[in-house]
Design a protein around this motif. Structure first.
Motif, PDB file in Angstrom:
ATOM      1  N   ILE A 263       0.823  -1.219   0.000  1.00  0.00           N
ATOM      2  CA  ILE A 263       0.000   0.000   0.000  1.00  0.00           C
ATOM      3  C   ILE A 263       0.860   1.275   0.000  1.00  0.00           C
ATOM      4  O   ILE A 263       0.592   2.188  -0.770  1.00  0.00           O
ATOM      5  N   PRO A 264       1.916   1.352   0.832  1.00  0.00           N
ATOM      6  CA  PRO A 264       2.727   2.579   0.802  1.00  0.00           C
ATOM      7  C   PRO A 264       3.322   2.885  -0.577  1.00  0.00           C
ATOM      8  O   PRO A 264       3.422   4.050  -0.961  1.00  0.00           O
ATOM      9  N   PHE A 265       3.665   1.863  -1.336  1.00  0.00           N
ATOM     10  CA  PHE A 265       4.210   2.084  -2.683  1.00  0.00           C
ATOM     11  C   PHE A 265       3.197   2.768  -3.585  1.00  0.00           C
ATOM     12  O   PHE A 265       3.532   3.639  -4.375  1.00  0.00           O
ATOM     13  N   VAL A 266       1.945   2.308  -3.464  1.00  0.00           N
ATOM     14  CA  VAL A 266       0.885   2.883  -4.294  1.00  0.00           C
ATOM     15  C   VAL A 266       0.610   4.311  -3.856  1.00  0.00           C
ATOM     16  O   VAL A 266       0.541   5.235  -4.665  1.00  0.00           O
ATOM     17  N   ARG A 267       0.510   4.517  -2.535  1.00  0.00           N
ATOM     18  CA  ARG A 267       0.148   5.834  -2.015  1.00  0.00           C
ATOM     19  C   ARG A 267       1.203   6.889  -2.317  1.00  0.00           C
ATOM     20  O   ARG A 267       0.875   8.039  -2.554  1.00  0.00           O
ATOM     21  N   ARG A 268       2.471   6.524  -2.317  1.00  0.00           N
ATOM     22  CA  ARG A 268       3.488   7.548  -2.543  1.00  0.00           C
ATOM     23  C   ARG A 268       3.468   8.036  -3.986  1.00  0.00           C
ATOM     24  O   ARG A 268       4.023   9.077  -4.294  1.00  0.00           O
ATOM     25  N   ASN A 269       2.832   7.286  -4.850  1.00  0.00           N
ATOM     26  CA  ASN A 269       2.709   7.702  -6.243  1.00  0.00           C
ATOM     27  C   ASN A 269       1.420   8.442  -6.528  1.00  0.00           C
ATOM     28  O   ASN A 269       1.069   8.687  -7.679  1.00  0.00           O
ATOM     29  N   ILE A 270       0.673   8.745  -5.457  1.00  0.00           N
ATOM     30  CA  ILE A 270      -0.594   9.459  -5.615  1.00  0.00           C
ATOM     31  C   ILE A 270      -0.628  10.606  -4.615  1.00  0.00           C
ATOM     32  O   ILE A 270      -0.458  10.394  -3.416  1.00  0.00           O
ATOM     33  N   GLY A 271      -0.825  11.815  -5.117  1.00  0.00           N
ATOM     34  CA  GLY A 271      -0.971  12.974  -4.235  1.00  0.00           C
ATOM     35  C   GLY A 271      -2.442  13.303  -4.093  1.00  0.00           C
ATOM     36  O   GLY A 271      -3.185  13.239  -5.065  1.00  0.00           O
ATOM     37  N   VAL A 272      -2.870  13.629  -2.869  1.00  0.00           N
ATOM     38  CA  VAL A 272      -4.289  13.900  -2.645  1.00  0.00           C
ATOM     39  C   VAL A 272      -4.475  15.333  -2.141  1.00  0.00           C
ATOM     40  O   VAL A 272      -3.743  15.795  -1.256  1.00  0.00           O
ATOM     41  N   ILE A 273      -5.451  16.031  -2.714  1.00  0.00           N
ATOM     42  CA  ILE A 273      -5.764  17.410  -2.338  1.00  0.00           C
ATOM     43  C   ILE A 273      -7.236  17.470  -1.955  1.00  0.00           C
ATOM     44  O   ILE A 273      -8.089  16.947  -2.674  1.00  0.00           O
ATOM     45  N   PHE A 274      -7.524  18.104  -0.797  1.00  0.00           N
ATOM     46  CA  PHE A 274      -8.901  18.162  -0.298  1.00  0.00           C
ATOM     47  C   PHE A 274      -9.441  19.596  -0.330  1.00  0.00           C
ATOM     48  O   PHE A 274      -8.681  20.561  -0.314  1.00  0.00           O
ATOM     49  N   GLN A 275     -10.754  19.693  -0.307  1.00  0.00           N
ATOM     50  CA  GLN A 275     -11.414  20.996  -0.256  1.00  0.00           C
ATOM     51  C   GLN A 275     -11.006  21.784   0.998  1.00  0.00           C
ATOM     52  O   GLN A 275     -10.812  22.989   0.948  1.00  0.00           O
ATOM     53  N   ASP A 276     -10.866  21.066   2.117  1.00  0.00           N
ATOM     54  CA  ASP A 276     -10.590  21.749   3.395  1.00  0.00           C
ATOM     55  C   ASP A 276      -9.108  21.680   3.794  1.00  0.00           C
ATOM     56  O   ASP A 276      -8.761  21.799   4.956  1.00  0.00           O
ATOM     57  N   PHE A 277      -8.252  21.511   2.842  1.00  0.00           N
ATOM     58  CA  PHE A 277      -6.787  21.587   2.955  1.00  0.00           C
ATOM     59  C   PHE A 277      -6.139  20.495   3.824  1.00  0.00           C
ATOM     60  O   PHE A 277      -5.120  19.935   3.466  1.00  0.00           O
TER      61      PHE A 277
END
Ligand code: ADP
Ligand code: ADP
Length: 228
Positions: free
Chosen positions: A74-88
């Motif tokens: 899972i960490p390998f997958v997550r480090r290749n995905i950046g997440v941005i939220f409405q509430d920062f």
């Protein structure tokens, strides 16, 4: 790069959030996800960053089969995905620098590289001079820039943004869009859920509309297509 084949997501209470979605998003695309509240947009994105797992169907992200992912991968997958939220979702007691650096500390990057890369992305988002500020000392637009810096610091191939301009005024929203376009231009795929009609209709990109857990429209350079 992201491929969903007949994806279903049923939550434990029996809600069918996605009901057979098949979509392919290629490397370097910029996609808007539109649709009414409750349509399944957040669920679509949560599956991509593996916050949720599909109930049925095949999902592959960067070549990983998300449904069958071993926990240690899972960490390998997550480090290749950046997440941005409405509430920062910045950490209030950490400085701007620390909020961004934290994402690199998690993946155990060397200290020297963390410092160099963190200042580099803060420069890219125009906030190098605010590196020592706390989130509460920043405007909403600046806080969103910090969260974008945090999302891109590990050089992800995919950025997922859930209503990134939802809390911002129109002018600041356009500044944030310019930044996301720059990040897309530099090589990241972007999937952005939005209710911002003006943005979708002026900065034309692929539009995927979801209603009731189904893809009802998928158009290159599409329109927002809803009244509100
Ligand atoms: P959107 O982002 O388009 O507003 P969501 O993906 O958040 O839609 O929600 C899709 C549907 O799934 C809605 O009916 C919502 O109430 C439901 N839902 C979302 N998260 C959960 C959850 N954790 N448990 C149960 N139902 C959920
Ligand atoms: P540059 O020459 O790229 O501007 P500096 O060496 O001047 O980089 O460092 C920029 C700033 O980064 C420093 O003034 C410091 O406040 C901040 N900084 C560096 N490491 C950390 C850290 N671990 N935590 C918080 N701030 C840091």
């Amino acid at each position: 790069m992201i491929e969903m084949q007949d994806i279903w997501k049923t939550y434990v209470d029996g809600t069918h959030a996605l009901r057979g979605v098949s979509v392919r998003i290629d490397r370097n695309e910029f996609v808007y996800l539109v649709g009414p509240s409750g349509a399944g947009k957040s669920t679509f994105m949560k599956l991509i960053y593996r916050e949720e797992v599909p109930t049925k169907g095949q999902l592959s992200v960067n070549g990983f089969n998300i449904g069958k992912l071993k926990p240690r991968k899972i960490p390998f997958v997550r480090r290749n995905i950046g997440v941005i939220f409405q509430d920062f979702r910045l950490l209030p007691k950490l400085t701007v620098f620390e909020n961004v650096a934290f994402a690199m500390e998690v993946i155990e990057a060397p200290k020297r590289i963390i410092k160099k890369r963190t200042m580099e992305v803060l420069d890219l988002v125009g906030l190098k001079h605010k590196h020592a500020s706390l989130p509460a000392q920043l405007s909403g637009g600046e806080q969103q820039r910090v969260s974008i810096a945090r999302a891109i610091v590990n050089n992800p191939s995919v950025i997922v943004a859930d209503e990134p301009t939802g809390n911002l005024d129109p002018e600041t929203s356009m500044e944030i869009m310019a930044l996301l376009e720059e990040i897309n231009f530099r090589g990241s795929t972007i999937v952005m859920a939005t209710h911002n009609r003006d943005i979708v209709n002026s900065l034309r990109k692929r539009v995927i509309a979801i209603e009731n857990g189904l893809v009802v429209r998928d158009e290159a350079r599409g329109e927002y297509g809803y009244e509100i």
